[in-house]
Design a protein around this motif. Structure first.
Motif, PDB file in Angstrom:
ATOM      1  N   GLN A  71       0.829  -1.206   0.000  1.00 38.87           N
ATOM      2  CA  GLN A  71       0.000   0.000   0.000  1.00 38.87           C
ATOM      3  C   GLN A  71       0.863   1.256   0.000  1.00 38.87           C
ATOM      4  O   GLN A  71       0.516   2.269  -0.622  1.00 38.87           O
ATOM      5  CB  GLN A  71      -0.937  -0.008   1.214  1.00 38.87           C
ATOM      6  CG  GLN A  71      -1.985  -1.108   1.186  1.00 38.87           C
ATOM      7  CD  GLN A  71      -2.966  -0.985   0.041  1.00 38.87           C
ATOM      8  OE1 GLN A  71      -3.248   0.106  -0.423  1.00 38.87           O
ATOM      9  NE2 GLN A  71      -3.468  -2.114  -0.434  1.00 38.87           N
ATOM     10  N   ASP A 104       1.743   2.781  -3.220  1.00 46.30           N
ATOM     11  CA  ASP A 104       0.655   3.532  -3.850  1.00 46.30           C
ATOM     12  C   ASP A 104       0.239   2.967  -5.209  1.00 46.30           C
ATOM     13  O   ASP A 104       0.237   3.685  -6.217  1.00 46.30           O
ATOM     14  CB  ASP A 104       1.066   5.000  -4.007  1.00 46.30           C
ATOM     15  CG  ASP A 104      -0.147   5.910  -4.154  1.00 46.30           C
ATOM     16  OD1 ASP A 104      -1.250   5.493  -3.748  1.00 46.30           O
ATOM     17  OD2 ASP A 104       0.015   7.015  -4.703  1.00 46.30           O
ATOM     18  N   THR A 135      -2.158   1.898  -8.230  1.00 49.85           N
ATOM     19  CA  THR A 135      -3.330   2.590  -8.749  1.00 49.85           C
ATOM     20  C   THR A 135      -4.525   1.646  -8.812  1.00 49.85           C
ATOM     21  O   THR A 135      -4.393   0.426  -8.695  1.00 49.85           O
ATOM     22  CB  THR A 135      -3.052   3.126 -10.155  1.00 49.85           C
ATOM     23  OG1 THR A 135      -2.893   2.008 -11.050  1.00 49.85           O
ATOM     24  CG2 THR A 135      -1.790   3.984 -10.181  1.00 49.85           C
TER      25      THR A 135
END
Length: 309
Positions: A6, A9, A11
């Protein structure tokens, strides 16, 4: 694994619209998954777990992709296998891949899911891990002994089907109440699970090392098979930014060194909140440490869901 993925990041496209299903990243972003494995191998660990904790019937059904258990399991093992082999090739020291078999979100003892479909899905999970290159199967974060049995039996069926003999490790999760989620104490877990032919038993998740000590002591006294212990970095503290795990690298390493010297576990590591730096400290502290010659005294017994007699 989940926290580090996580933090990278990914998408919504990376998740193919299935936000939060980390196992999908085994197919869409294997580079992210491999980077997590590399981070842990780089601090000296011998084993990593595959990104397959949720590659099971219940967890994938929440996203409507329960038919992809095998595919996601195989992909996760293949990524970890490549990372392990690359690090071994670089310095000649063996690295291993533990195929993670998480508990899912349904408890068969409470009637959330039938035993048969659960066992069969765990068999697919295990077969994918084995064919992807796992060196062992790790049934972890076990909260319901019937769910654990389904996972172990599924794993054994997969190994028989593929025609290989790999270790099957089981780690149960004992809550701060002193029992597993459904009320099973550690003696009931040992009495129920050891006869299934498991190769190692241990503890992971839910608590830090302090809360695990007495349960590990029971296993050390009575288990015929080797032990493992993978605590969180302390009991989680809920903050406005989410869960915070309070133990420092040195504090967790101190605890694991004490476990090694007192109880003689064969496998130590970390669960929630344990960063690569936590594992670096553990590696520095326990590699080469003197391990006691454990002489268990098994007690014949029978167990209900709750206790052994």
């Amino acid at each position: 694994m989940g926290t580090m993925l996580q933090a990278a990041d990914p998408t919504l496209d990376d998740f193919t619209g299935l936000e939060g299903c980390n196992e999908i990243l085994n197919l869409t972003r294997p580079d992210l998954v491999a980077s997590v494995h590399d981070a842990y191998f780089s601090v000296g660990v011998d084993c990593v777990e595959t990104n397959t904790f949720g590659a099971n019937l219940a967890a994938l059904a929440e996203y409507g992709v329960e038919d992809r258990v095998y595919e996601l399991s195989e992909a996760g093992a293949r990524i970890a296998r490549a990372a392990a082999d690359a690090h071994t090739a670089a310095d000649g020291r063996p690295r291993w891949v533990l195929g993670s078999m998480g508990p899912g979100t349904k408890l068969p003892t409470l009637g959330h899911v039938a035993y048969g479909p659960l066992r069969d899905a765990f068999q697919q999970n295990a077969e994918g891990l084995v064919r992807g290159g796992a060196d062992a199967l790790l049934v972890e974060t076990s909260q319901d002994l019937l769910q654990t049995k389904a996972a172990v039996v599924g794993a054994r069926r997969a190994l028989d089907w593929v025609g290989v003999d790999l270790p099957v490790i089981v780690q149960v999760t004992v809550e701060t109440t002193g029992t597993m989620l459904l009320g099973s104490e550690i003696g009931a877990a040992l009495t129920s699970l050891e006869p299934l032919g498991i190769d190692m038993i241990g503890l992971n998740c839910a608590t830090g090392p302090a809360e695990m000590a007495e349960h590990l002591r029971h296993l050390a006294r009575h288990a015929r098979v080797p032990l493992s212990v993978m605590p969180n970095a302390g009991l989680p503290v809920l903050t406005s930014d989410g869960a915070h795990y309070p133990l420092s690298q040195e504090e967790l390493a101190d605890a694991q060194e004490e476990f090694v010297r007192t109880f003689g576990p064969a496998l130590v590591g970390g669960c929630c909140g344990t960063t690569p730096e936590h594992l670096r400290a553990i590696v520095d502290r326990v590699r080469g440490a003197a391990v006691p010659d454990r002489r268990p005294a098994p007690e014949p017994g029978a167990a209900s869901l709750y206790q052994t007699v």
